[in-house]
Design an enzyme around this catalytic site. Structure first.
Site, mmCIF file in Angstrom:
data_model
loop_
_atom_site.group_PDB
_atom_site.id
_atom_site.type_symbol
_atom_site.label_atom_id
_atom_site.label_comp_id
_atom_site.label_asym_id
_atom_site.label_seq_id
_atom_site.Cartn_x
_atom_site.Cartn_y
_atom_site.Cartn_z
ATOM 1 N N ASP A 14 -5.956 -37.791 5.282
ATOM 2 C CA ASP A 14 -6.737 -36.875 4.446
ATOM 3 C C ASP A 14 -6.974 -35.524 5.125
ATOM 4 O O ASP A 14 -6.897 -35.411 6.351
ATOM 5 C CB ASP A 14 -8.111 -37.485 4.151
ATOM 6 C CG ASP A 14 -8.036 -38.660 3.179
ATOM 7 O OD1 ASP A 14 -6.926 -39.123 2.878
ATOM 8 O OD2 ASP A 14 -9.107 -39.109 2.736
ATOM 9 N N TYR A 44 -15.335 -37.746 1.103
ATOM 10 C CA TYR A 44 -16.403 -38.653 1.591
ATOM 11 C C TYR A 44 -16.450 -39.977 0.825
ATOM 12 O O TYR A 44 -17.390 -40.749 0.989
ATOM 13 C CB TYR A 44 -17.793 -37.978 1.508
ATOM 14 C CG TYR A 44 -17.817 -36.551 1.985
ATOM 15 C CD1 TYR A 44 -17.734 -36.252 3.350
ATOM 16 C CD2 TYR A 44 -17.889 -35.497 1.077
ATOM 17 C CE1 TYR A 44 -17.732 -34.936 3.794
ATOM 18 C CE2 TYR A 44 -17.884 -34.175 1.513
ATOM 19 C CZ TYR A 44 -17.808 -33.905 2.863
ATOM 20 O OH TYR A 44 -17.798 -32.600 3.291
ATOM 21 N N HIS A 48 -6.981 -39.225 9.331
ATOM 22 C CA HIS A 48 -6.958 -37.774 9.101
ATOM 23 C C HIS A 48 -5.900 -37.128 9.986
ATOM 24 O O HIS A 48 -5.969 -37.267 11.216
ATOM 25 C CB HIS A 48 -8.329 -37.170 9.408
ATOM 26 C CG HIS A 48 -9.419 -37.704 8.522
ATOM 27 N ND1 HIS A 48 -10.047 -38.899 8.767
ATOM 28 C CD2 HIS A 48 -9.955 -37.220 7.369
ATOM 29 C CE1 HIS A 48 -10.941 -39.117 7.809
ATOM 30 N NE2 HIS A 48 -10.905 -38.115 6.948
HETATM 31 ZN ZN LIG Z 1 -11.672 -35.777 3.353
#
Ligand SMILES: [Zn+2]
Length: 227
Positions: A40, A131, A184
């Protein structure tokens, strides 16, 4: 159960091809053990390195991109698509969507759809809420933009760990058949540990595929949530 599991594992070892770089393109997750690695918040400064790691190992991944980063790093987005990775929408600017008005949510989603389409020729079919903050309204608005909502089965908290060993341990602990792992590509340690981690996962029998490949031919409907 225990005995049956052993027998099945034994059969799998005999009947199924071992995961390899070459097997990644046509993986049938109904027959083999699959896992989806998802990244992400990118594309970021380390995303090119991650793409090179994935290419060398033949692994496929899913990237949930922020529209504003798509706009600033279009070459990386083009490369993701060209190299067989899946691209999802992670909003333009990463707000908590449940706090916004409908029009603002649609704006966040639509501008990102347009940015990705401009670069790859194709608007994403998958969306992940920043989130993980979502509700029925957010899912329905994403559906209106043609997207299903993708959450995860395991989150590494790599952004908090910022340590290769800890991230590796977290992923290995969370990995399971048909799992969706949240990481991430904007966390440098995640990108740095990935060559080792991909080898670890392969040793455990996982084929690393896109989220859509996990669906075994089924297509997610807009507005639907998976997994
Ligand atoms: Zn994010």
């Amino acid at each position: 159960m225990f005995v049956r599991g052993l027998v099945m594992a034994g059969m799998a070892a005999v009947l199924l091809p071992a995961p390899s770089a070459h097997a990644a393109a046509k993986v049938d997750c109904a027959k083999v053990k699959c896992l989806a690695l998802t990244f992400d918040d990118g594309p970021g400064a380390s995303t090119g390195t991650l793409l090179s790691t994935l290419r060398k190992s033949g692994a496929k991944a899913t990237f949930f991109l922020m529209g504003k980063h798509v706009e600033s790093r279009p070459t990386l987005v083009k490369r993701m698509a060209a190299e067989g990775h899946e691209i999802g929408n992670h909003t333009w600017s990463h707000p908590s969507l449940t706090t916004l008005f409908d029009e603002e949510i649609t704006q966040e989603l639509r501008t990102t759809q347009e940015a990705v389409k401009k670069v790859t020729g194709r608007a994403p079919k998958l969306f992940r809420p920043p989130y993980g903050n979502t509700d029925d309204r957010v899912a329905a608005l994403a559906g209106d933009e043609g997207m299903a909502q993708v959450l995860w089965t395991g989150t590494t908290l790599d952004w908090k760990l910022r340590d290769q060993k800890k991230i590796r341990a977290a992923v290995l602990k969370l990995a399971r058949r048909d799992g969706v792992i949240l990481m991430h590509d904007v966390v440098p340690q995640t990108v740095q540990v990935m060559p080792t981690l991909i080898k670890d996962l392969r040793k455990r029998g996982y084929h690393l595929v896109t989220v859509s490949a996990l669906l075994k031919g089924r297509t997610l409907e807009p507005g639907e949530t998976y997994p």
